[in-house]
Write a protein that holds these residues in place. Structure first.
Motif, PDB file in Angstrom:
ATOM      1  N   UNK A 160     -22.341 -16.677  51.952  1.00 41.54           N
ATOM      2  CA  UNK A 160     -23.043 -15.458  51.560  1.00 41.54           C
ATOM      3  C   UNK A 160     -24.011 -15.030  52.649  1.00 41.54           C
ATOM      4  N   UNK A 161     -24.444 -13.798  52.551  1.00 41.18           N
ATOM      5  CA  UNK A 161     -25.500 -13.308  53.423  1.00 41.18           C
ATOM      6  C   UNK A 161     -24.997 -12.408  54.527  1.00 41.18           C
ATOM      7  N   UNK A 162     -25.972 -11.933  55.304  1.00 39.28           N
ATOM      8  CA  UNK A 162     -25.696 -10.956  56.354  1.00 39.28           C
ATOM      9  C   UNK A 162     -24.919 -11.575  57.515  1.00 39.28           C
ATOM     10  N   UNK A 163     -25.195 -12.809  57.846  1.00 43.71           N
ATOM     11  CA  UNK A 163     -24.492 -13.503  58.921  1.00 43.71           C
ATOM     12  C   UNK A 163     -24.022 -14.839  58.343  1.00 43.71           C
ATOM     13  N   UNK A 164     -22.955 -14.791  57.538  1.00 40.42           N
ATOM     14  CA  UNK A 164     -22.575 -15.975  56.761  1.00 40.42           C
ATOM     15  C   UNK A 164     -22.086 -17.146  57.607  1.00 40.42           C
ATOM     16  N   UNK A 186     -16.277 -24.569  62.606  1.00 37.14           N
ATOM     17  CA  UNK A 186     -16.527 -24.681  61.180  1.00 37.14           C
ATOM     18  C   UNK A 186     -17.971 -25.078  60.907  1.00 37.14           C
ATOM     19  N   UNK A 187     -18.590 -24.358  59.964  1.00 41.42           N
ATOM     20  CA  UNK A 187     -19.973 -24.640  59.602  1.00 41.42           C
ATOM     21  C   UNK A 187     -20.998 -23.868  60.421  1.00 41.42           C
ATOM     22  N   UNK A 188     -20.524 -22.924  61.242  1.00 41.84           N
ATOM     23  CA  UNK A 188     -21.440 -22.108  62.046  1.00 41.84           C
ATOM     24  C   UNK A 188     -21.478 -20.684  61.517  1.00 41.84           C
ATOM     25  N   UNK A 189     -22.505 -19.967  61.901  1.00 48.52           N
ATOM     26  CA  UNK A 189     -22.636 -18.561  61.501  1.00 48.52           C
ATOM     27  C   UNK A 189     -21.588 -17.713  62.211  1.00 48.52           C
ATOM     28  N   UNK A 240     -21.707 -14.835  63.646  1.00 43.78           N
ATOM     29  CA  UNK A 240     -22.116 -14.287  64.944  1.00 43.78           C
ATOM     30  C   UNK A 240     -22.036 -15.337  66.045  1.00 43.78           C
ATOM     31  N   UNK A 241     -22.358 -16.574  65.697  1.00 45.69           N
ATOM     32  CA  UNK A 241     -22.300 -17.673  66.673  1.00 45.69           C
ATOM     33  C   UNK A 241     -20.849 -17.971  67.062  1.00 45.69           C
ATOM     34  N   UNK A 242     -19.953 -17.961  66.076  1.00 41.25           N
ATOM     35  CA  UNK A 242     -18.537 -18.206  66.347  1.00 41.25           C
ATOM     36  C   UNK A 242     -17.976 -17.099  67.232  1.00 41.25           C
ATOM     37  N   UNK A 243     -18.302 -15.859  66.904  1.00 39.97           N
ATOM     38  CA  UNK A 243     -17.793 -14.717  67.669  1.00 39.97           C
ATOM     39  C   UNK A 243     -18.262 -14.771  69.122  1.00 39.97           C
ATOM     40  N   UNK A 244     -19.425 -15.371  69.371  1.00 42.11           N
ATOM     41  CA  UNK A 244     -19.994 -15.428  70.719  1.00 42.11           C
ATOM     42  C   UNK A 244     -19.625 -16.707  71.475  1.00 42.11           C
ATOM     43  N   UNK A 251     -19.465  -7.864  61.571  1.00 44.43           N
ATOM     44  CA  UNK A 251     -19.544  -6.405  61.566  1.00 44.43           C
ATOM     45  C   UNK A 251     -19.718  -5.828  60.173  1.00 44.43           C
ATOM     46  N   UNK A 252     -19.132  -6.495  59.161  1.00 38.66           N
ATOM     47  CA  UNK A 252     -19.212  -5.965  57.798  1.00 38.66           C
ATOM     48  C   UNK A 252     -20.451  -6.443  57.071  1.00 38.66           C
ATOM     49  N   UNK A 253     -21.120  -7.408  57.642  1.00 40.47           N
ATOM     50  CA  UNK A 253     -22.296  -7.985  56.978  1.00 40.47           C
ATOM     51  C   UNK A 253     -23.518  -7.078  57.116  1.00 40.47           C
TER      52      UNK A 253
END
Length: 140
Positions: free
Chosen positions: A60-64, A89-92, A94-98, A138-140
């Motif tokens: 959940x949340x803005x940056x799940x 796995x287990x990361x936010x 935004x962190x995965x995308x970067x 992006x959808x968060x």
């Protein structure tokens, strides 16, 4: 599951490709089996020579926080899946995308030792995870 930091440390002690290859297979053997009902066309990664399935879950949340399940029908590829999951796995989202996942495989000396088909499959897996994480961000 072994952490990505532990995997990187372990690879630092392995000098030859045979030892690294065996370690990748061991990591794959430790990966939990993906249930048959999750081995669907939607979860299959296109672009891999062997069969690879990835399932993502978002918190959940803005940056799940995102978690992933994965599997392959090939021993070495299953090990590559295990490394990718350890890194993501287990990361936010935004962190995965970067995260430069291919850079991690470069750092541990795997990219240059993979066949072109396996390297392309690895890139397909990485792209799928990063694209999913970017879409969630992006959808968060």
């Amino acid at each position: 599951m072994t952490s990505i930091d532990q995997i990187i440390d372990d690879f630092a002690f392995l000098d030859d490709w045979e030892d690294r290859y065996r370690y990748v297979i061991e990591l794959g053997k430790a990966l939990p089996d993906l249930p048959e009902d999750k081995r669907t066309a939607d979860n299959k990664v296109n672009g891999c020579a062997s069969q690879v399935w990835l399932v993502s879950h978002r918190g959940d949340g803005a940056d799940p926080v995102m978690t992933f399940e994965g599997d392959s029908d090939a021993h070495i590829v299953r090990g590559l899946v295990a490394i990718v999951l350890a890194a993501c796995s287990g990361k936010r989202a935004s962190e995965i995308a970067a995260t430069d996942l291919i850079g991690i495989f470069d750092k541990i000396g795997l990219v240059e030792n993979l066949s072109s088909q396996r390297a392309n499959g690895l890139r397909s897996m990485v792209k799928r995870i990063r694209d999913e994480a970017a879409a969630v961000s992006a959808t968060a």
